[in-house]
Design a protein around this motif. Structure first.
Motif, PDB file in Angstrom:
ATOM      1  N   UNK A 255       0.833  -1.204   0.000  1.00  0.00           N
ATOM      2  CA  UNK A 255       0.000   0.000   0.000  1.00  0.00           C
ATOM      3  C   UNK A 255       0.867   1.253   0.000  1.00  0.00           C
ATOM      4  N   UNK A 256       1.905   1.267   0.805  1.00  0.00           N
ATOM      5  CA  UNK A 256       2.816   2.421   0.842  1.00  0.00           C
ATOM      6  C   UNK A 256       3.509   2.600  -0.503  1.00  0.00           C
ATOM      7  N   UNK A 257       3.877   1.487  -1.156  1.00  0.00           N
ATOM      8  CA  UNK A 257       4.569   1.554  -2.442  1.00  0.00           C
ATOM      9  C   UNK A 257       3.695   2.154  -3.541  1.00  0.00           C
ATOM     10  N   UNK A 258       2.381   2.078  -3.372  1.00  0.00           N
ATOM     11  CA  UNK A 258       1.478   2.659  -4.372  1.00  0.00           C
ATOM     12  C   UNK A 258       1.190   4.128  -4.101  1.00  0.00           C
ATOM     13  N   UNK A 259       1.766   4.667  -3.031  1.00  0.00           N
ATOM     14  CA  UNK A 259       1.592   6.082  -2.735  1.00  0.00           C
ATOM     15  C   UNK A 259       0.647   6.386  -1.593  1.00  0.00           C
ATOM     16  N   UNK A 260       0.048   5.369  -0.989  1.00  0.00           N
ATOM     17  CA  UNK A 260      -0.831   5.624   0.157  1.00  0.00           C
ATOM     18  C   UNK A 260       0.016   5.988   1.372  1.00  0.00           C
ATOM     19  N   UNK A 261      -0.339   7.056   2.033  1.00  0.00           N
ATOM     20  CA  UNK A 261       0.333   7.403   3.283  1.00  0.00           C
ATOM     21  C   UNK A 261      -0.689   7.842   4.314  1.00  0.00           C
ATOM     22  N   UNK A 262      -1.383   8.942   4.032  1.00  0.00           N
ATOM     23  CA  UNK A 262      -2.321   9.467   5.030  1.00  0.00           C
ATOM     24  C   UNK A 262      -3.510   8.543   5.238  1.00  0.00           C
ATOM     25  N   UNK A 263      -3.825   7.680   4.249  1.00  0.00           N
ATOM     26  CA  UNK A 263      -4.957   6.772   4.376  1.00  0.00           C
ATOM     27  C   UNK A 263      -4.637   5.565   5.259  1.00  0.00           C
ATOM     28  N   UNK A 264      -3.342   5.335   5.532  1.00  0.00           N
ATOM     29  CA  UNK A 264      -2.901   4.160   6.284  1.00  0.00           C
ATOM     30  C   UNK A 264      -2.788   4.454   7.773  1.00  0.00           C
ATOM     31  N   UNK A 265      -3.284   3.548   8.584  1.00  0.00           N
ATOM     32  CA  UNK A 265      -3.075   3.671  10.028  1.00  0.00           C
ATOM     33  C   UNK A 265      -1.758   2.990  10.383  1.00  0.00           C
ATOM     34  N   UNK A 266      -1.322   3.173  11.613  1.00  0.00           N
ATOM     35  CA  UNK A 266      -0.201   2.397  12.122  1.00  0.00           C
ATOM     36  C   UNK A 266      -0.703   0.996  12.461  1.00  0.00           C
ATOM     37  N   UNK A 267       0.224   0.092  12.721  1.00  0.00           N
ATOM     38  CA  UNK A 267      -0.157  -1.253  13.146  1.00  0.00           C
ATOM     39  C   UNK A 267      -0.710  -1.227  14.564  1.00  0.00           C
ATOM     40  N   UNK A 268      -1.647  -2.117  14.815  1.00  0.00           N
ATOM     41  CA  UNK A 268      -2.120  -2.341  16.168  1.00  0.00           C
ATOM     42  C   UNK A 268      -2.396  -3.831  16.328  1.00  0.00           C
ATOM     43  N   UNK A 269      -2.641  -4.225  17.548  1.00  0.00           N
ATOM     44  CA  UNK A 269      -2.955  -5.631  17.835  1.00  0.00           C
ATOM     45  C   UNK A 269      -4.352  -5.677  18.419  1.00  0.00           C
ATOM     46  N   UNK A 270      -5.180  -6.576  17.873  1.00  0.00           N
ATOM     47  CA  UNK A 270      -6.552  -6.700  18.342  1.00  0.00           C
ATOM     48  C   UNK A 270      -6.869  -8.170  18.543  1.00  0.00           C
ATOM     49  N   UNK A 271      -7.782  -8.429  19.459  1.00  0.00           N
ATOM     50  CA  UNK A 271      -8.195  -9.798  19.735  1.00  0.00           C
ATOM     51  C   UNK A 271      -9.672  -9.940  19.424  1.00  0.00           C
TER      52      UNK A 271
END
Length: 131
Positions: A89-105
């Motif tokens: 996703x980053x390689x295609x130019x997405x930046x502001x649309x991406x969240x950081x990683x998180x962990x969910x259960x």
């Protein structure tokens, strides 16, 4: 399977149907899915609503001009490698649309996830099961 990209395994819709995800305009929504999420159009229809069937790997989703609220819908995508999915996703130019990683259960499964909100308002979560 190509090991340079993430493989989408399964999709769960947030609302009722991953094949009827609501968008205001199918034509204006498609470039985001083709360019940034690497889906391709496999079919289009005009009735009962203007729609497009999209595919990536063995997974399909559908976009429809059905009057639904896209800000209340989207999908959770299980991927084989969430880091590769993020990097793609980053390689295609997405930046502001991406969240950081998180962990969910969810239930008894731990997931490493990130989120993308498409310009049409649909939200997508990409996740990989954690040991």
């Amino acid at each position: 399977m190509n090991d340079t990209k993430a493989h989408l395994i399964k999709a769960w819709p947030y609302q009722q149907d991953k094949m009827k995800l609501p968008v205001g305009n199918v034509e204006s929504a498609l470039p985001f899915y083709e360019t940034h999420l690497r889906f391709h159009v496999v079919n289009r229809a005009e009735t009962p609503f203007k729609s497009a069937l999209l595919q990536r790997d063995d997974l399909q989703i559908g976009l429809e001009e059905n009057g639904g609220d896209p800000t209340q819908d989207g999908c959770f995508f299980e991927v084989d490698n969430v880091q590769k999915a993020f990097d793609e996703c980053k390689a295609t130019g997405l930046t502001k649309e991406l969240s950081d990683f998180s962990f969910q259960k969810y239930g008894d499964i731990n997931w490493k996830v990130f989120f993308i909100v498409a310009p049409d308002g649909l939200c997508y979560c990409f996740g990989q099961r954690q040991q």
